[in-house]
Scaffold this active site. Structure first.
Site, PDB file in Angstrom:
ATOM      1  N   ASP A   1       0.831  -1.215   0.000  1.00 20.67           N
ATOM      2  CA  ASP A   1       0.000   0.000   0.000  1.00 20.67           C
ATOM      3  C   ASP A   1       0.861   1.259   0.000  1.00 20.67           C
ATOM      4  OD1 ASP A   1      -1.300  -2.369   1.444  1.00 20.67           O
ATOM      5  OD2 ASP A   1      -3.024  -1.130   0.967  1.00 20.67           O
TER       6      ASP A   1
ATOM      7  N   ASP B   1      -1.534  -2.566  -4.058  1.00 21.95           N
ATOM      8  CA  ASP B   1      -1.830  -1.133  -3.982  1.00 21.95           C
ATOM      9  C   ASP B   1      -0.562  -0.327  -4.242  1.00 21.95           C
ATOM     10  OD1 ASP B   1      -4.466  -1.699  -3.637  1.00 21.95           O
ATOM     11  OD2 ASP B   1      -4.626  -0.883  -1.607  1.00 21.95           O
TER      12      ASP B   1
ATOM     13  N   TYR C   1      -2.054   4.341  -6.359  1.00 23.49           N
ATOM     14  CA  TYR C   1      -3.253   5.061  -5.911  1.00 23.49           C
ATOM     15  C   TYR C   1      -3.695   6.113  -6.916  1.00 23.49           C
ATOM     16  CZ  TYR C   1      -3.039   2.674  -1.443  1.00 23.49           C
ATOM     17  OH  TYR C   1      -3.043   1.708  -0.478  1.00 23.49           O
TER      18      TYR C   1
ATOM     19  N   ASN D   1      -6.720  -3.728  -4.592  1.00 21.07           N
ATOM     20  CA  ASN D   1      -7.942  -3.101  -5.111  1.00 21.07           C
ATOM     21  C   ASN D   1      -7.658  -1.823  -5.889  1.00 21.07           C
ATOM     22  OD1 ASN D   1      -7.312  -2.429  -2.303  1.00 21.07           O
ATOM     23  ND2 ASN D   1      -8.947  -0.919  -2.494  1.00 21.07           N
TER      24      ASN D   1
ATOM     25  N   HIS E   1     -11.813  -2.519   6.603  1.00 24.35           N
ATOM     26  CA  HIS E   1     -11.830  -3.716   5.766  1.00 24.35           C
ATOM     27  C   HIS E   1     -12.053  -4.970   6.601  1.00 24.35           C
ATOM     28  CE1 HIS E   1     -10.478  -1.011   2.737  1.00 24.35           C
ATOM     29  NE2 HIS E   1      -9.308  -0.811   3.295  1.00 24.35           N
TER      30      HIS E   1
ATOM     31  N   VAL F   1      -5.103  -3.026   4.808  1.00 26.02           N
ATOM     32  CA  VAL F   1      -5.347  -2.248   6.021  1.00 26.02           C
ATOM     33  C   VAL F   1      -4.088  -1.424   6.278  1.00 26.02           C
ATOM     34  CG1 VAL F   1      -5.855  -2.369   8.486  1.00 26.02           C
ATOM     35  CG2 VAL F   1      -6.850  -4.047   6.913  1.00 26.02           C
ATOM     36  N   HIS F   2      -4.245  -0.116   6.418  1.00 27.29           N
ATOM     37  CA  HIS F   2      -3.077   0.765   6.476  1.00 27.29           C
ATOM     38  C   HIS F   2      -2.514   0.826   7.886  1.00 27.29           C
ATOM     39  CE1 HIS F   2      -4.890   2.700   2.675  1.00 27.29           C
ATOM     40  NE2 HIS F   2      -4.284   1.567   2.426  1.00 27.29           N
TER      41      HIS F   2
HETATM   42 FE   FE2 Z   1      -6.129  -1.978  -0.594  1.00 29.90          FE
END
Ligand code: FE2
Ligand code: NAG
Ligand code: NAG
Ligand code: NAG
Ligand code: NAG
Ligand code: NAG
Length: 407
Positions: free
Chosen positions: A107, A136, A139, A173, A268, A296-297
């Protein structure tokens, strides 16, 4: 003009070199050599794509094959005044006691924090030799019309690492880029044009799930955003794939996916549940050592647990300690613009060994067939500091309890 590389076959004797040229297609040739070999050329292909009103540059993908293991190669892409030179080191030959250090990043995005994460990875004295990227990337889809210029700027930002060592890609995603409101209905279009992976080498029929061997590790990449139910291509592939893993050859069985199965944050929450229900019994049966996810960040590490006893009627649905189960690690804390996930479910579930909302990366340092040292590095600490760490004992060769808590 930005360059990235990834593994190009199943064993690590090939490298896919990818780069983008803006004004003209130029050449698809990669010139490469080592201290022990003369200059050779490899020829690839060029592609472009359009996304709404964006037109990509010329995206080149060239696979260099038949490389020698454990060798430094120099390579040159481009022509004339736009020629640029880089290098990479091929992995050692696949074998059970070959030490190797993987970096783990997820991410990432392209914020100030993303740059800090990458800098900390580069300066980490553990010296990661390849990155396992859990999805990810750019972005771009957070910008109006999924502004694909953001894919270009992400390529430029990450080049300083990924032109020199392979990053192993997992789709998240933010790679889907499904935008019917602007006429973009083909999922994963920018991602699949820009990032090639060696999926055919492992018998996969799509670039979203595949496997590679590297040193003493067998790495299986899964797709949280492709069909995974029974009879789907991903299901059938994984069913045939797991029995192929020879732990005498590659002791360490590592799985990458984007959406975590065990996540105790209020972000999530339970999104990975349907895939867990489908595949978890296999992970226990085949003794997967560790599963890395992002999405999940924040950061979280589980105990070795499984939740495979429930059969719809017996009510047995609490995760239990299981020494045949993997450790699940969420490493979605690369630092993208969306910020940290700070809201956790309370109390912390017993299966969750450590969780913290800080940006960072991790390293998985394989020493031999029985031991690997894992460390999570936060951006607010010095480069050598680990905020969470664990000695992994291999599930096949040394299945001794390696949990870090007394529970
Ligand atoms: Fe994601
Ligand atoms: C694409 O369209 C958006 C608005 O719809 C505009 O702001 C942008 O400048 C356009 N980009 C190009 C490359 O034409
Ligand atoms: C990113 O980090 C690098 C090296 O750590 C630094 O030189 C560069 O200025 C940073 N870039 C930005 C945009 O902050
Ligand atoms: C597994 O790998 C070992 C070591 O490379 C090899 O000797 C053995 O034949 C392999 N087993 C199978 C079933 O391929
Ligand atoms: C945390 O998440 C829960 C569940 O979604 C929600 O009810 C709660 O309001 C959130 N707390 C904060 C501080 O955002
Ligand atoms: C494997 O590595 C661990 C950790 O470095 C070490 O303690 C152990 O002795 C090694 N095993 C062998 C057989 O060398």
């Amino acid at each position: 003009f930005k360059v990235h590389i990834t593994q190009g076959d199943q064993l690590g004797k090939a490298v896919i070199v990818s780069w983008v040229t803006v004004e003209e297609p130029g050449s698809n040739t990669v010139l490469y050599w080592s201290a022990y070999s003369k200059k050779q050329k490899s020829e690839g292909k060029v592609t472009t794509y359009k996304f709404y009103n964006y037109t990509s540059g010329y995206i080149h993908h060239t696979t260099i094959r038949n490389l020698k293991f454990n060798t430094k190669y120099y390579y040159v892409v481009g022509i004339g005044h736009t020629e640029r030179q880089f290098w990479f080191i091929t992995p050692p030959e696949v074998g059970p006691d070959v030490p190797y250090t993987f970096g783990l990043i997820g991410d990432l995005g392209q914020s100030f924090d993303s740059n800090k994460t990458l800098t900390h990875y580069e300066l980490n004295p553990q010296k990661g030799q390849a990155v396992l990227f859990v999805g990810d990337l750019s972005y771009a889809d957070n910008y109006p019309n999924h502004d694909n210029v953001r894919w270009d700027t992400w390529g430029r930002f990450t080049e300083r690492s990924v032109a020199y060592q392979p990053w192993i890609w997992t789709a998240g995603n933010h790679e889907i880029d499904f935008a019917p409101e602007i006429g973009e209905t083909k999922p994963f279009k920018p991602y699949t044009h820009r990032y090639h992976v060696p999926y055919k080498a492992s018998g996969s029929t799509a670039p979203f799930w595949y496997s590679i061997k590297r040193a003493s590790a067998y790495i299986i990449v899964l797709s949280s955003y492709s069909a995974y139910g029974k009879y789907t291509p991903q299901y059938q592939w994984l069913e045939q794939e797991l029995p192929k893993v020879n732990r005498s050859e590659t002791p360490w069985l590592i799985v990458l996916m984007h959406s975590p199965w065990y996540n105790s944050y209020n972000y999530h929450y339970m999104e990975g549940e349907t895939m867990r229900v489908m595949y978890e019994p296999w992970f226990v049966k085949y003794k997967v050592d560790v599963v890395f996810a992002g999405h999940v960040h924040a950061y979280e590490r589980s105990e070795r647990i499984s939740n495979v006893a429930y059969n719809i009627v017996n009510g047995i649905c609490i995760p239990v300690k299981d020494q045949s189960a993997p450790v699940y690690i969420t490493i979605g804390d690369g630092g993208n613009l969306e910020g940290l996930a700070t809201n956790m479910t309370e109390p912390q579930p017993a299966y969750s060994a450590y969780r913290e909302a800080s940006f960072g990366h991790a390293t998985f340092d394989i020493k031999n067939r029985t031991h690997a040292y894992y460390g999570w590095h936060r951006n607010q600490d010095g480069y050598a500091v680990t905020a969470d760490s664990m000695w992994f004992f291999n599930r096949y060769h040394h299945p001794v309890d390696d949990s870090t808590s007394a529970q």
